[in-house]
Design a protein around this motif. Structure first.
Motif, PDB file in Angstrom:
ATOM      1  N   VAL A  83       0.839  -1.205   0.000  1.00  0.00           N
ATOM      2  CA  VAL A  83       0.000   0.000   0.000  1.00  0.00           C
ATOM      3  C   VAL A  83       0.868   1.247   0.000  1.00  0.00           C
ATOM      4  O   VAL A  83       1.858   1.327   0.730  1.00  0.00           O
ATOM      5  CB  VAL A  83      -0.928   0.031   1.241  1.00  0.00           C
ATOM      6  N   VAL A  84       0.473   2.219  -0.819  1.00  0.00           N
ATOM      7  CA  VAL A  84       1.142   3.522  -0.824  1.00  0.00           C
ATOM      8  C   VAL A  84       0.075   4.612  -0.839  1.00  0.00           C
ATOM      9  O   VAL A  84      -0.815   4.608  -1.697  1.00  0.00           O
ATOM     10  CB  VAL A  84       2.068   3.701  -2.054  1.00  0.00           C
ATOM     11  N   ALA A  85       0.150   5.538   0.119  1.00  0.00           N
ATOM     12  CA  ALA A  85      -0.766   6.671   0.173  1.00  0.00           C
ATOM     13  C   ALA A  85      -0.175   7.846  -0.595  1.00  0.00           C
ATOM     14  O   ALA A  85       1.043   8.063  -0.572  1.00  0.00           O
ATOM     15  CB  ALA A  85      -1.014   7.076   1.624  1.00  0.00           C
ATOM     16  N   LEU A  86      -1.020   8.597  -1.279  1.00  0.00           N
ATOM     17  CA  LEU A  86      -0.548   9.773  -1.992  1.00  0.00           C
ATOM     18  C   LEU A  86      -0.221  10.896  -1.006  1.00  0.00           C
ATOM     19  O   LEU A  86      -0.708  10.909   0.128  1.00  0.00           O
ATOM     20  CB  LEU A  86      -1.607  10.258  -2.985  1.00  0.00           C
ATOM     21  N   SER A  87       0.593  11.828  -1.450  1.00  0.00           N
ATOM     22  CA  SER A  87       0.979  12.961  -0.612  1.00  0.00           C
ATOM     23  C   SER A  87      -0.064  14.071  -0.702  1.00  0.00           C
ATOM     24  O   SER A  87      -0.776  14.196  -1.703  1.00  0.00           O
ATOM     25  CB  SER A  87       2.337  13.512  -1.057  1.00  0.00           C
ATOM     26  N   ALA A  88      -0.118  14.896   0.325  1.00  0.00           N
ATOM     27  CA  ALA A  88      -1.031  16.038   0.331  1.00  0.00           C
ATOM     28  C   ALA A  88      -0.671  17.034  -0.763  1.00  0.00           C
ATOM     29  O   ALA A  88      -1.515  17.798  -1.240  1.00  0.00           O
ATOM     30  CB  ALA A  88      -0.997  16.726   1.697  1.00  0.00           C
ATOM     31  N   SER A  89       0.598  17.023  -1.186  1.00  0.00           N
ATOM     32  CA  SER A  89       1.066  17.961  -2.208  1.00  0.00           C
ATOM     33  C   SER A  89       0.820  17.482  -3.638  1.00  0.00           C
ATOM     34  O   SER A  89       1.174  18.168  -4.595  1.00  0.00           O
ATOM     35  CB  SER A  89       2.560  18.251  -2.018  1.00  0.00           C
ATOM     36  N   ALA A  90       0.204  16.297  -3.798  1.00  0.00           N
ATOM     37  CA  ALA A  90      -0.178  15.849  -5.147  1.00  0.00           C
ATOM     38  C   ALA A  90      -1.172  16.853  -5.722  1.00  0.00           C
ATOM     39  O   ALA A  90      -2.045  17.341  -5.016  1.00  0.00           O
ATOM     40  CB  ALA A  90      -0.785  14.452  -5.093  1.00  0.00           C
ATOM     41  N   SER A  91      -1.032  17.171  -6.998  1.00  0.00           N
ATOM     42  CA  SER A  91      -1.883  18.202  -7.597  1.00  0.00           C
ATOM     43  C   SER A  91      -3.248  17.642  -7.986  1.00  0.00           C
ATOM     44  O   SER A  91      -3.365  16.505  -8.440  1.00  0.00           O
ATOM     45  CB  SER A  91      -1.209  18.817  -8.822  1.00  0.00           C
ATOM     46  N   VAL A  92      -4.293  18.466  -7.787  1.00  0.00           N
ATOM     47  CA  VAL A  92      -5.666  18.082  -8.102  1.00  0.00           C
ATOM     48  C   VAL A  92      -6.229  19.052  -9.137  1.00  0.00           C
ATOM     49  O   VAL A  92      -6.189  20.268  -8.935  1.00  0.00           O
ATOM     50  CB  VAL A  92      -6.553  18.099  -6.843  1.00  0.00           C
ATOM     51  N   THR A  93      -6.746  18.522 -10.231  1.00  0.00           N
ATOM     52  CA  THR A  93      -7.314  19.344 -11.302  1.00  0.00           C
ATOM     53  C   THR A  93      -8.756  18.933 -11.557  1.00  0.00           C
ATOM     54  O   THR A  93      -9.045  17.753 -11.754  1.00  0.00           O
ATOM     55  CB  THR A  93      -6.511  19.203 -12.611  1.00  0.00           C
ATOM     56  N   LYS A  94      -9.663  19.908 -11.563  1.00  0.00           N
ATOM     57  CA  LYS A  94     -11.074  19.640 -11.810  1.00  0.00           C
ATOM     58  C   LYS A  94     -11.321  19.500 -13.312  1.00  0.00           C
ATOM     59  O   LYS A  94     -10.981  20.382 -14.088  1.00  0.00           O
ATOM     60  CB  LYS A  94     -11.935  20.767 -11.249  1.00  0.00           C
ATOM     61  N   LYS A  95     -11.908  18.380 -13.723  1.00  0.00           N
ATOM     62  CA  LYS A  95     -12.247  18.152 -15.121  1.00  0.00           C
ATOM     63  C   LYS A  95     -13.734  18.364 -15.381  1.00  0.00           C
ATOM     64  O   LYS A  95     -14.130  18.739 -16.472  1.00  0.00           O
ATOM     65  CB  LYS A  95     -11.847  16.728 -15.529  1.00  0.00           C
ATOM     66  N   SER A  96     -14.544  18.097 -14.370  1.00  0.00           N
ATOM     67  CA  SER A  96     -15.985  18.362 -14.421  1.00  0.00           C
ATOM     68  C   SER A  96     -16.469  18.401 -12.975  1.00  0.00           C
ATOM     69  O   SER A  96     -15.677  18.267 -12.042  1.00  0.00           O
ATOM     70  CB  SER A  96     -16.729  17.279 -15.212  1.00  0.00           C
ATOM     71  N   HIS A  97     -17.773  18.583 -12.775  1.00  0.00           N
ATOM     72  CA  HIS A  97     -18.296  18.637 -11.419  1.00  0.00           C
ATOM     73  C   HIS A  97     -18.085  17.322 -10.669  1.00  0.00           C
ATOM     74  O   HIS A  97     -18.020  17.308  -9.435  1.00  0.00           O
ATOM     75  CB  HIS A  97     -19.793  18.971 -11.437  1.00  0.00           C
ATOM     76  N   THR A  98     -17.965  16.232 -11.417  1.00  0.00           N
ATOM     77  CA  THR A  98     -17.833  14.919 -10.773  1.00  0.00           C
ATOM     78  C   THR A  98     -16.506  14.219 -11.074  1.00  0.00           C
ATOM     79  O   THR A  98     -16.249  13.144 -10.527  1.00  0.00           O
ATOM     80  CB  THR A  98     -18.975  13.987 -11.232  1.00  0.00           C
ATOM     81  N   THR A  99     -15.661  14.806 -11.899  1.00  0.00           N
ATOM     82  CA  THR A  99     -14.413  14.157 -12.305  1.00  0.00           C
ATOM     83  C   THR A  99     -13.207  15.017 -11.963  1.00  0.00           C
ATOM     84  O   THR A  99     -13.168  16.203 -12.295  1.00  0.00           O
ATOM     85  CB  THR A  99     -14.418  13.862 -13.823  1.00  0.00           C
ATOM     86  N   TYR A 100     -12.230  14.400 -11.313  1.00  0.00           N
ATOM     87  CA  TYR A 100     -11.012  15.107 -10.922  1.00  0.00           C
ATOM     88  C   TYR A 100      -9.786  14.288 -11.318  1.00  0.00           C
ATOM     89  O   TYR A 100      -9.811  13.061 -11.279  1.00  0.00           O
ATOM     90  CB  TYR A 100     -10.993  15.367  -9.409  1.00  0.00           C
ATOM     91  N   GLU A 101      -8.740  15.000 -11.697  1.00  0.00           N
ATOM     92  CA  GLU A 101      -7.487  14.366 -12.080  1.00  0.00           C
ATOM     93  C   GLU A 101      -6.437  14.660 -11.012  1.00  0.00           C
ATOM     94  O   GLU A 101      -6.250  15.807 -10.617  1.00  0.00           O
ATOM     95  CB  GLU A 101      -7.030  14.902 -13.437  1.00  0.00           C
ATOM     96  N   ILE A 102      -5.784  13.622 -10.536  1.00  0.00           N
ATOM     97  CA  ILE A 102      -4.758  13.762  -9.500  1.00  0.00           C
ATOM     98  C   ILE A 102      -3.414  13.340 -10.075  1.00  0.00           C
ATOM     99  O   ILE A 102      -3.288  12.238 -10.615  1.00  0.00           O
ATOM    100  CB  ILE A 102      -5.084  12.908  -8.267  1.00  0.00           C
ATOM    101  N   GLN A 103      -2.432  14.225  -9.972  1.00  0.00           N
ATOM    102  CA  GLN A 103      -1.073  13.881 -10.407  1.00  0.00           C
ATOM    103  C   GLN A 103      -0.205  13.679  -9.173  1.00  0.00           C
ATOM    104  O   GLN A 103       0.042  14.624  -8.411  1.00  0.00           O
ATOM    105  CB  GLN A 103      -0.466  14.962 -11.295  1.00  0.00           C
ATOM    106  N   PRO A 104       0.260  12.452  -8.946  1.00  0.00           N
ATOM    107  CA  PRO A 104       1.101  12.183  -7.774  1.00  0.00           C
ATOM    108  C   PRO A 104       2.411  12.963  -7.862  1.00  0.00           C
ATOM    109  O   PRO A 104       2.843  13.375  -8.940  1.00  0.00           O
ATOM    110  CB  PRO A 104       1.352  10.673  -7.867  1.00  0.00           C
ATOM    111  N   THR A 105       3.053  13.159  -6.729  1.00  0.00           N
ATOM    112  CA  THR A 105       4.371  13.777  -6.728  1.00  0.00           C
ATOM    113  C   THR A 105       5.383  12.757  -7.244  1.00  0.00           C
ATOM    114  O   THR A 105       5.101  11.554  -7.318  1.00  0.00           O
ATOM    115  CB  THR A 105       4.775  14.213  -5.311  1.00  0.00           C
TER     116      THR A 105
END
Length: 208
Positions: A83-105
């Motif tokens: 198991v690996v948890a993502l960092s709080a500093s991973a970037s979050v981008t809104k694609k729609s009201h229900t869809t989000y893109e997360i880029q890990p560090t």
């Protein structure tokens, strides 16, 4: 359930188009939104800098999405899982009201790749989240997302292989200690490291 406090007054019987005067309508009863949003699906792309595409069952507040509340797990039931948890500093981008893109560090990606059984294929890539991952847009008391336990981890909907070759970014040579330190831009498989394929030369161009 919403009940209207007053009814429009219209002629009866009415033939054709009848103008109906409607006064101020009051809400007699209001039921707040108490339904927890859910993570409907997650797509993981391990190529390059990596990407997770998360789809929720309903609209969530963008500022509430907390990547550190999401972890990747190698199996569905959590037994001897990596198991690996993502960092709080991973970037979050809104694609729609229900869809989000997360880029890990970069550090997140290196930790994931260091686990030899985690997200090497779709079957080994599952998602778990805590209720702190996101909230919906309910005005008075936002509902927290429904947690996904490590014993019932969500299999990713789609998976992209890592197709990017690692690069040697720099090295340091200590002639006194006889030690060569190599630094790569991502995690590499130490078992596959072949010293005989390494050559040191005096110039940047061979034969110069």
């Amino acid at each position: 359930i919403v009940a209207l406090g007053s009814e429009p007054v219209c002629p009866n019987p009415c033939f054709g188009v009848c103008p109906c005067t409607i006064g101020n309508l009051g809400v007699a009863k209001f039921a707040p939104d108490k339904t927890e949003p859910k993570v409907s699906s997650v797509e993981v792309d391990m190529n390059g800098s990596g990407k997770l595409t998360v789809v929720f069952s309903e609209t969530v507040t963008g500022k509430s999405v907390a990547p550190q509340a999401l972890s990747l797990q190698s199996n569905a039931n959590g037994a001897q899982a990596q198991v690996v948890a993502l960092s709080a500093s991973a970037s979050v981008t809104k694609k729609s009201h229900t869809t989000y893109e997360i880029q890990p560090t970069a550090d997140d990606m290196n930790k994931i790749k260091a686990q030899r059984k985690l997200c090497i294929a779709q079957a080994s890539c599952h998602v778990i989240v805590s209720s702190a991952f996101a909230t919906d847009t309910a005005t008075n008391t936002p509902n927290k997302v429904e947690a996904i336990a490590n014993t019932k981890a969500l299999l990713v909907k789609a998976f992209g292989d890592d197709k990017t070759s690692p690069k040697l970014t720099h090295f340091a040579l200590d002639m006194r200690e006889g030690e060569l330190t190599l630094t790569f831009d991502e995690t590499i498989d130490a078992d596959e490291f072949k010293v005989k394929e390494l050559t040191l030369q005096a110039t940047t161009s061979a034969g110069a």
